[in-house]
Design a protein around this motif. Sequence first.
Motif, mmCIF file in Angstrom:
data_model
loop_
_atom_site.group_PDB
_atom_site.id
_atom_site.type_symbol
_atom_site.label_atom_id
_atom_site.label_comp_id
_atom_site.label_asym_id
_atom_site.label_seq_id
_atom_site.Cartn_x
_atom_site.Cartn_y
_atom_site.Cartn_z
ATOM 1 N N CYS A 72 0.872 -1.167 0.000
ATOM 2 C CA CYS A 72 0.000 0.000 0.000
ATOM 3 C C CYS A 72 0.916 1.226 0.000
ATOM 4 C CB CYS A 72 -0.904 0.008 1.235
ATOM 5 S SG CYS A 72 -2.064 -1.386 1.285
ATOM 6 N N GLU A 73 0.359 2.390 -0.262
ATOM 7 C CA GLU A 73 1.174 3.607 -0.316
ATOM 8 C C GLU A 73 0.812 4.509 0.853
ATOM 9 O OE1 GLU A 73 1.986 7.329 -3.327
ATOM 10 O OE2 GLU A 73 1.233 5.441 -4.139
ATOM 11 N N ARG A 74 1.841 5.001 1.512
ATOM 12 C CA ARG A 74 1.658 5.906 2.648
ATOM 13 C C ARG A 74 2.867 6.822 2.671
ATOM 14 N NH1 ARG A 74 0.557 2.934 8.241
ATOM 15 N NH2 ARG A 74 2.698 2.278 7.963
ATOM 16 N N ALA A 75 2.635 8.110 2.831
ATOM 17 C CA ALA A 75 3.720 9.100 2.857
ATOM 18 C C ALA A 75 4.601 8.973 1.614
ATOM 19 C CB ALA A 75 4.547 8.973 4.136
ATOM 20 N N TRP A 79 4.562 0.516 1.521
ATOM 21 C CA TRP A 79 4.802 -0.217 2.761
ATOM 22 C C TRP A 79 4.053 -1.539 2.682
ATOM 23 C CZ3 TRP A 79 1.191 -1.310 6.751
ATOM 24 C CH2 TRP A 79 -0.057 -0.725 6.598
ATOM 25 N N GLU A 80 4.495 -2.498 3.409
ATOM 26 C CA GLU A 80 3.983 -3.864 3.325
ATOM 27 C C GLU A 80 2.701 -4.028 4.135
ATOM 28 O OE1 GLU A 80 7.617 -5.753 4.673
ATOM 29 O OE2 GLU A 80 8.021 -6.375 2.606
ATOM 30 N N CYS A 81 1.586 -3.543 3.590
ATOM 31 C CA CYS A 81 0.310 -3.637 4.310
ATOM 32 C C CYS A 81 -0.151 -5.089 4.435
ATOM 33 C CB CYS A 81 -0.762 -2.779 3.649
ATOM 34 S SG CYS A 81 -1.075 -3.156 1.912
ATOM 35 N N ALA A 163 -3.771 0.909 6.267
ATOM 36 C CA ALA A 163 -3.745 1.290 4.853
ATOM 37 C C ALA A 163 -4.582 2.527 4.560
ATOM 38 C CB ALA A 163 -4.241 0.125 3.998
ATOM 39 N N PHE A 164 -5.512 2.841 5.425
ATOM 40 C CA PHE A 164 -6.413 3.964 5.172
ATOM 41 C C PHE A 164 -5.758 5.323 5.433
ATOM 42 C CE2 PHE A 164 -9.195 0.350 6.573
ATOM 43 C CZ PHE A 164 -9.379 -0.117 5.285
ATOM 44 N N ALA A 165 -4.478 5.296 5.789
ATOM 45 C CA ALA A 165 -3.705 6.538 5.929
ATOM 46 C C ALA A 165 -3.137 6.966 4.581
ATOM 47 C CB ALA A 165 -2.568 6.332 6.928
ATOM 48 N N GLY A 166 -3.361 6.148 3.552
ATOM 49 C CA GLY A 166 -2.817 6.466 2.227
ATOM 50 C C GLY A 166 -3.624 5.808 1.127
ATOM 51 N N GLN A 167 -2.920 5.376 0.085
ATOM 52 C CA GLN A 167 -3.552 4.734 -1.072
ATOM 53 C C GLN A 167 -3.477 3.213 -0.922
ATOM 54 O OE1 GLN A 167 -5.066 6.590 -3.561
ATOM 55 N NE2 GLN A 167 -4.633 8.241 -2.118
ATOM 56 N N TRP A 168 -4.508 2.543 -1.402
ATOM 57 C CA TRP A 168 -4.540 1.090 -1.345
ATOM 58 C C TRP A 168 -5.462 0.567 -2.440
ATOM 59 C CZ3 TRP A 168 -9.444 -0.832 -0.033
ATOM 60 C CH2 TRP A 168 -10.326 0.109 0.517
ATOM 61 N N ASP A 178 -4.026 -5.826 -10.428
ATOM 62 C CA ASP A 178 -3.944 -4.370 -10.282
ATOM 63 C C ASP A 178 -2.851 -4.017 -9.284
ATOM 64 O OD1 ASP A 178 -6.086 -4.262 -11.989
ATOM 65 O OD2 ASP A 178 -7.493 -3.405 -10.550
ATOM 66 N N ARG A 179 -2.103 -2.943 -9.565
ATOM 67 C CA ARG A 179 -1.028 -2.537 -8.667
ATOM 68 C C ARG A 179 -0.999 -1.024 -8.539
ATOM 69 N NH1 ARG A 179 -1.401 -7.203 -8.005
ATOM 70 N NH2 ARG A 179 0.208 -8.793 -7.988
ATOM 71 N N LEU A 180 -0.544 -0.551 -7.397
ATOM 72 C CA LEU A 180 -0.307 0.882 -7.195
ATOM 73 C C LEU A 180 0.942 1.271 -7.973
ATOM 74 C CD1 LEU A 180 -0.824 1.100 -3.325
ATOM 75 C CD2 LEU A 180 -2.348 2.014 -5.093
ATOM 76 N N ALA A 181 1.079 2.561 -8.252
ATOM 77 C CA ALA A 181 2.260 3.064 -8.989
ATOM 78 C C ALA A 181 3.551 2.717 -8.242
ATOM 79 C CB ALA A 181 2.151 4.578 -9.196
#
Length: 184
Positions: A72-75, A79-81, A163-168, A178-181
């Motif tokens: 997931c993406e954060r800051a 990170w390994e959500c 994960a809700f602190a960023g993108q997921w 599907d994958r995040l950038a």
Amino acid sequence: MFDAMEKISALCHRHRMYRFLCFLFLVSACDVRGAPVNEPGFTASARALDGDTIAADFRLLGVDAFERRQLCERARSCWECGKAAQDHAARILGEADAQIRLTNRSSYGRPVATVTVKGRDLGETLIRAGLAIPQPQFLKTDPARAKQYTEAFAAAQRNKAGAFAGQWIEPARWRRGDRLACER
């Protein structure tokens, strides 16, 4: 089954020469403690932890946690959500014995169950920590649990937990590729 066993027993008493065969039948219908063999069970993928200890895989009812390798993406970084979800579940399961209630469903070839540890629903705990999302479509027969999971999800989003602190990406979409950038 009990009535059938009584009838067989009565027949055996009438026919002395069949007593031994009836005894063998009655013993084979029971395990070593004398309980009927047709106790509730389930089919699952299993593995041996040692010679007399077996571990079986099953899925949580109404919950879809981030996959072990999912990021997931954060800051602005990955990170390994998924690993965080696995670690969180492992910590909870390590606290005490788990009460596991199997359902009559299966998902991805695995039995489906609810799990409670120290009175806490594992699915709700993962959702509240921001490490899983609810799947209310699988909870139509359990509206109380559906409501708990929905409320836990809203609280996790409000508190920007996990994960809700960023993108997921929803775990089901991630499993389809599907994958995040930040994962590419």
